[in-house]
Design a protein around this motif. Structure first.
Motif, PDB file in Angstrom:
ATOM      1  N   ASP A  87       1.591  -9.540   5.171  1.00 31.00           N
ATOM      2  CA  ASP A  87       1.607  -7.985   5.486  1.00 31.00           C
ATOM      3  C   ASP A  87       2.139  -7.143   4.184  1.00 31.00           C
ATOM      4  O   ASP A  87       1.584  -6.227   3.922  1.00 31.00           O
ATOM      5  N   ARG A  88       2.963  -7.695   3.441  1.00 30.46           N
ATOM      6  CA  ARG A  88       3.719  -7.003   2.152  1.00 30.46           C
ATOM      7  C   ARG A  88       2.419  -6.951   1.116  1.00 30.46           C
ATOM      8  O   ARG A  88       2.418  -5.874   0.470  1.00 30.46           O
ATOM      9  N   LEU A  89       1.816  -8.034   0.973  1.00 32.57           N
ATOM     10  CA  LEU A  89       0.706  -8.262   0.064  1.00 32.57           C
ATOM     11  C   LEU A  89      -0.362  -6.984   0.158  1.00 32.57           C
ATOM     12  O   LEU A  89      -0.873  -6.496  -0.325  1.00 32.57           O
ATOM     13  N   ILE A  90      -0.796  -6.895   1.605  1.00 30.38           N
ATOM     14  CA  ILE A  90      -1.724  -6.142   1.933  1.00 30.38           C
ATOM     15  C   ILE A  90      -1.427  -4.750   1.821  1.00 30.38           C
ATOM     16  O   ILE A  90      -2.115  -3.949   1.304  1.00 30.38           O
ATOM     17  N   ALA A  91      -0.024  -4.273   2.319  1.00 28.35           N
ATOM     18  CA  ALA A  91       0.492  -3.039   1.990  1.00 28.35           C
ATOM     19  C   ALA A  91       0.691  -2.751   0.641  1.00 28.35           C
ATOM     20  O   ALA A  91       0.226  -1.531   0.184  1.00 28.35           O
ATOM     21  N   GLU A  92       1.087  -3.536  -0.083  1.00 28.69           N
ATOM     22  CA  GLU A  92       1.030  -3.409  -1.699  1.00 28.69           C
ATOM     23  C   GLU A  92      -0.290  -3.090  -2.405  1.00 28.69           C
ATOM     24  O   GLU A  92      -0.665  -2.293  -3.265  1.00 28.69           O
ATOM     25  N   LYS A  93      -1.460  -3.900  -1.751  1.00 30.09           N
ATOM     26  CA  LYS A  93      -2.659  -3.578  -2.418  1.00 30.09           C
ATOM     27  C   LYS A  93      -3.171  -2.474  -1.841  1.00 30.09           C
ATOM     28  O   LYS A  93      -4.021  -1.599  -2.671  1.00 30.09           O
ATOM     29  N   LYS A  94      -2.778  -1.787  -0.817  1.00 29.99           N
ATOM     30  CA  LYS A  94      -3.332  -0.472  -0.248  1.00 29.99           C
ATOM     31  C   LYS A  94      -2.284   0.567  -1.038  1.00 29.99           C
ATOM     32  O   LYS A  94      -2.712   1.925  -0.640  1.00 29.99           O
ATOM     33  N   GLY A  95      -1.214   0.308  -1.514  1.00 29.28           N
ATOM     34  CA  GLY A  95      -0.364   1.275  -2.119  1.00 29.28           C
ATOM     35  C   GLY A  95       0.372   1.782  -0.891  1.00 29.28           C
ATOM     36  O   GLY A  95       0.980   2.992  -1.043  1.00 29.28           O
TER      37      GLY A  95
END
Length: 98
Positions: A87-95
């Protein structure tokens, strides 16, 4: 006249063909915006299905005390740590900040 045609093919057509297929190769190996949105949709669907499976297993275990689910344990820290990292990586990818 034949030398001019051969020189023209070597100087213009050959590099054009090579560069054309290099460009095709590079664009084919990247993930498009549609691919990213499909992966995101599949990820959220998997999370919803996981929550539904937890509910079904909880209901079955109340009816049958001997029931032992053969899948991941509901709300175990070991399983949830990997999901939180994803979840953290996905949120980081989306900004998006969490």
């Amino acid at each position: 006249m034949e030398e001019v045609i051969i020189a023209l093919i070597i100087c213009v057509a050959l590099p054009w063909v090579i560069l054309h297929y290099i460009t095709k190769w590079k664009t084919a190996s990247t993930i498009t915006t549609d691919d990213e949105s499909l992966l995101d949709e599949l990820y959220h669907l998997a999370k919803r299905l996981d929550a539904r499976m937890d509910t079904v297993e909880r209901l079955v275990s109340t009816d049958d005390p001997g029931f032992r689910p053969a899948r991941l344990v509901h709300d175990s820290d070991e399983d949830n740590d990997a999901l939180r990292e994803l979840d953290r990586l996905i949120a980081e990818k989306k900004g998006v900040k969490q």
